[in-house]
Write a protein that holds these residues in place. Structure first.
Motif, PDB file in Angstrom:
ATOM      1  N   SER A 123      -3.424  49.135  33.336  1.00 34.46           N
ATOM      2  CA  SER A 123      -2.928  50.320  34.042  1.00 34.46           C
ATOM      3  C   SER A 123      -3.556  51.594  33.492  1.00 34.46           C
ATOM      4  O   SER A 123      -3.862  52.527  34.249  1.00 34.46           O
ATOM      5  CB  SER A 123      -1.402  50.384  33.919  1.00 34.46           C
ATOM      6  N   VAL A 124      -3.757  51.644  32.187  1.00 35.91           N
ATOM      7  CA  VAL A 124      -4.381  52.815  31.572  1.00 35.91           C
ATOM      8  C   VAL A 124      -5.806  52.992  32.080  1.00 35.91           C
ATOM      9  O   VAL A 124      -6.238  54.117  32.394  1.00 35.91           O
ATOM     10  CB  VAL A 124      -4.348  52.683  30.036  1.00 35.91           C
ATOM     11  N   GLN A 125      -6.553  51.918  32.176  1.00 35.94           N
ATOM     12  CA  GLN A 125      -7.929  52.014  32.655  1.00 35.94           C
ATOM     13  C   GLN A 125      -7.989  52.522  34.090  1.00 35.94           C
ATOM     14  O   GLN A 125      -8.829  53.366  34.429  1.00 35.94           O
ATOM     15  CB  GLN A 125      -8.609  50.653  32.542  1.00 35.94           C
ATOM     16  N   VAL A 126      -7.085  52.032  34.937  1.00 42.60           N
ATOM     17  CA  VAL A 126      -7.074  52.485  36.332  1.00 42.60           C
ATOM     18  C   VAL A 126      -6.696  53.960  36.418  1.00 42.60           C
ATOM     19  O   VAL A 126      -7.357  54.761  37.107  1.00 42.60           O
ATOM     20  CB  VAL A 126      -6.104  51.615  37.158  1.00 42.60           C
ATOM     21  N   ALA A 127      -5.620  54.349  35.716  1.00 45.99           N
ATOM     22  CA  ALA A 127      -5.162  55.739  35.782  1.00 45.99           C
ATOM     23  C   ALA A 127      -6.173  56.694  35.162  1.00 45.99           C
ATOM     24  O   ALA A 127      -6.416  57.792  35.692  1.00 45.99           O
ATOM     25  CB  ALA A 127      -3.810  55.865  35.072  1.00 45.99           C
ATOM     26  N   ALA A 128      -6.787  56.303  34.042  1.00 52.10           N
ATOM     27  CA  ALA A 128      -7.775  57.172  33.400  1.00 52.10           C
ATOM     28  C   ALA A 128      -9.030  57.310  34.258  1.00 52.10           C
ATOM     29  O   ALA A 128      -9.626  58.398  34.332  1.00 52.10           O
ATOM     30  CB  ALA A 128      -8.127  56.623  32.019  1.00 52.10           C
ATOM     31  N   SER A 129      -9.439  56.240  34.909  1.00 49.24           N
ATOM     32  CA  SER A 129     -10.611  56.325  35.795  1.00 49.24           C
ATOM     33  C   SER A 129     -10.334  57.249  36.974  1.00 49.24           C
ATOM     34  O   SER A 129     -11.191  58.062  37.363  1.00 49.24           O
ATOM     35  CB  SER A 129     -10.979  54.929  36.299  1.00 49.24           C
ATOM     36  N   PHE A 130      -9.145  57.151  37.531  1.00 49.43           N
ATOM     37  CA  PHE A 130      -8.784  58.030  38.641  1.00 49.43           C
ATOM     38  C   PHE A 130      -8.719  59.485  38.184  1.00 49.43           C
ATOM     39  O   PHE A 130      -9.146  60.402  38.909  1.00 49.43           O
ATOM     40  CB  PHE A 130      -7.440  57.595  39.223  1.00 49.43           C
ATOM     41  N   CYS A 131      -8.198  59.720  36.981  1.00 52.14           N
ATOM     42  CA  CYS A 131      -8.128  61.082  36.453  1.00 52.14           C
ATOM     43  C   CYS A 131      -9.529  61.642  36.202  1.00 52.14           C
ATOM     44  O   CYS A 131      -9.783  62.838  36.435  1.00 52.14           O
ATOM     45  CB  CYS A 131      -7.305  61.103  35.172  1.00 52.14           C
ATOM     46  N   THR A 132     -10.441  60.802  35.743  1.00 55.08           N
ATOM     47  CA  THR A 132     -11.822  61.246  35.535  1.00 55.08           C
ATOM     48  C   THR A 132     -12.454  61.692  36.844  1.00 55.08           C
ATOM     49  O   THR A 132     -13.105  62.755  36.920  1.00 55.08           O
ATOM     50  CB  THR A 132     -12.647  60.109  34.910  1.00 55.08           C
ATOM     51  N   GLY A 133     -12.266  60.890  37.895  1.00 53.87           N
ATOM     52  CA  GLY A 133     -12.805  61.271  39.195  1.00 53.87           C
ATOM     53  C   GLY A 133     -12.193  62.550  39.728  1.00 53.87           C
ATOM     54  O   GLY A 133     -12.898  63.413  40.285  1.00 53.87           O
ATOM     55  N   ALA A 134     -10.872  62.700  39.549  1.00 54.00           N
ATOM     56  CA  ALA A 134     -10.211  63.915  40.028  1.00 54.00           C
ATOM     57  C   ALA A 134     -10.697  65.146  39.271  1.00 54.00           C
ATOM     58  O   ALA A 134     -10.916  66.220  39.864  1.00 54.00           O
ATOM     59  CB  ALA A 134      -8.699  63.770  39.887  1.00 54.00           C
ATOM     60  N   THR A 135     -10.899  65.007  37.977  1.00 54.98           N
ATOM     61  CA  THR A 135     -11.364  66.151  37.178  1.00 54.98           C
ATOM     62  C   THR A 135     -12.784  66.551  37.559  1.00 54.98           C
ATOM     63  O   THR A 135     -13.090  67.751  37.729  1.00 54.98           O
ATOM     64  CB  THR A 135     -11.302  65.804  35.687  1.00 54.98           C
ATOM     65  N   LEU A 136     -13.662  65.570  37.696  1.00 58.17           N
ATOM     66  CA  LEU A 136     -15.044  65.880  38.078  1.00 58.17           C
ATOM     67  C   LEU A 136     -15.107  66.520  39.463  1.00 58.17           C
ATOM     68  O   LEU A 136     -15.875  67.470  39.693  1.00 58.17           O
ATOM     69  CB  LEU A 136     -15.887  64.608  38.041  1.00 58.17           C
TER      70      LEU A 136
END
Length: 316
Positions: free
Chosen positions: A80-93
């Motif tokens: 779950s951390v990997q999915v949420a962190a990947s989504f947060c990375t995309g949103a930030t970029l």
């Protein structure tokens, strides 16, 4: 000076206990503040399971079951951390690329880049933690047939100590919760940076325009979501407290019932004198028949032997 040093009273146990209590209280407050964004995850997947594994040192069955359940839950948490962190990375970029406000406040960019680095480290460390979990035996191997040597090695992998918890144990505890911490901080810094960015016209006191209207709409919707999050957090906290009280009450009732059953069985148990009196009152019917001459034990045994011999002969 020497007299003053001699007359100074040594610290009593009460003072030491009082100071220790304050240290524990401050430590708990700091821990609550730093783990506030991911408190439930930290408690359910790191703090509570590791404490139970540490407490189940003498019970092999409980220890194996705790390790098996914790490994399964930790794998799910890291995924779950990997999915949420990947989504947060995309949103930030994406947010950094479409920012249109000229010369935004530096704090917004600082928070966004902090969110980006937290997301990246959350993904990287989750992969590393999964590698550590791979050193633990599989779910099928975590059973009663697991050797004692392998069980001790597994426990050292999780707790990082042999006899007593030390610095290595607390460092390992920090590592177990680090992916969830960075993922939670990534979302917090992302939302904080977005709020600062949208509210830039109010912060700089620019002339009224469309950016002010956008900021007002953003604050209304964001406040509703934030209040909902706070209410849900309060309800979760209240539910945890009620569950803990229910578990404690059930444990107390179970202990009382066991004590009552033991007391009842003890009270119903007849005394030795009563048992001897009852045994003396019981009359053997065979003895009565023998005394009346109606039954001959030797004859019955001879008849049995003869019938047994005849049956054995018939079998051949």
């Amino acid at each position: 000076m020497a007299d003053r040093a001699q007359t100074q009273a040594p610290p009593t146990s009460k003072n030491v206990k009082h100071s220790t209590r304050w240290i524990v209280f401050l430590t708990e407050v700091i821990l609550i503040i730093f783990t506030a964004p991911y408190r439930r995850t930290f408690k359910l997947y790191t703090w509570k399971p590791i404490r139970e594994i540490r407490a189940a040192d003498g019970d092999r069955t409980v220890l194996v079951a705790k390790i098996r359940d914790w490994k399964t839950d930790k794998y799910a948490e890291l995924q779950s951390v990997q999915v949420a962190a990947s989504f947060c990375t995309g949103a930030t970029l994406a947010t950094i690329s479409w920012s249109t406000v000229p010369n935004p406040i530096w704090l917004a960019d600082a928070l966004w880049f902090s969110s980006l680095i937290c997301s990246v480290w959350g993904i990287i460390t989750s992969i590393q933690i999964k590698s550590i979990l791979d050193d633990i035996p599989d779910k099928d191997q975590l059973n009663e047939r697991l050797s004692e040597l392998e069980l001790k090695r597994t426990k050292r992998v999780i707790l990082r100590y042999k006899k007593r918890p030390g610095v290595g144990h607390w460092i390992m505890l920090f590592l177990w919760q680090f992916p969830s911490m960075t993922m939670s901080y990534a979302w917090c810094t992302f939302l904080s940076g977005l709020t600062v960015y949208v509210c830039t016209p109010f912060i700089r006191r620019d002339e009224w325009g469309n950016h002010h209207k956008i900021a007002i709409m953003y604050l209304i919707v964001g406040s509703i979501g934030f209040c909902t999050y706070l209410f849900s957090t309060c309800f979760v906290f209240a539910g945890e407290k009620e569950l803990q009280r229910s578990v404690n009450t059930t444990r107390i009732n179970t202990n009382d019932m066991e004590s009552g059953v033991d007391l009842l069985s003890t009270s119903k148990k007849p005394s030795d004198a009563t048992n001897r009196r009852r045994s003396s009152e019981i009359v053997d019917p065979v003895e009565n028949l023998q005394s009346g001459g109606l039954f001959d034990v030797t004859k019955g045994s001879r008849d049995g032997e003869e019938s047994g011999n005849s049956k054995r002969q018939l079998l051949y």
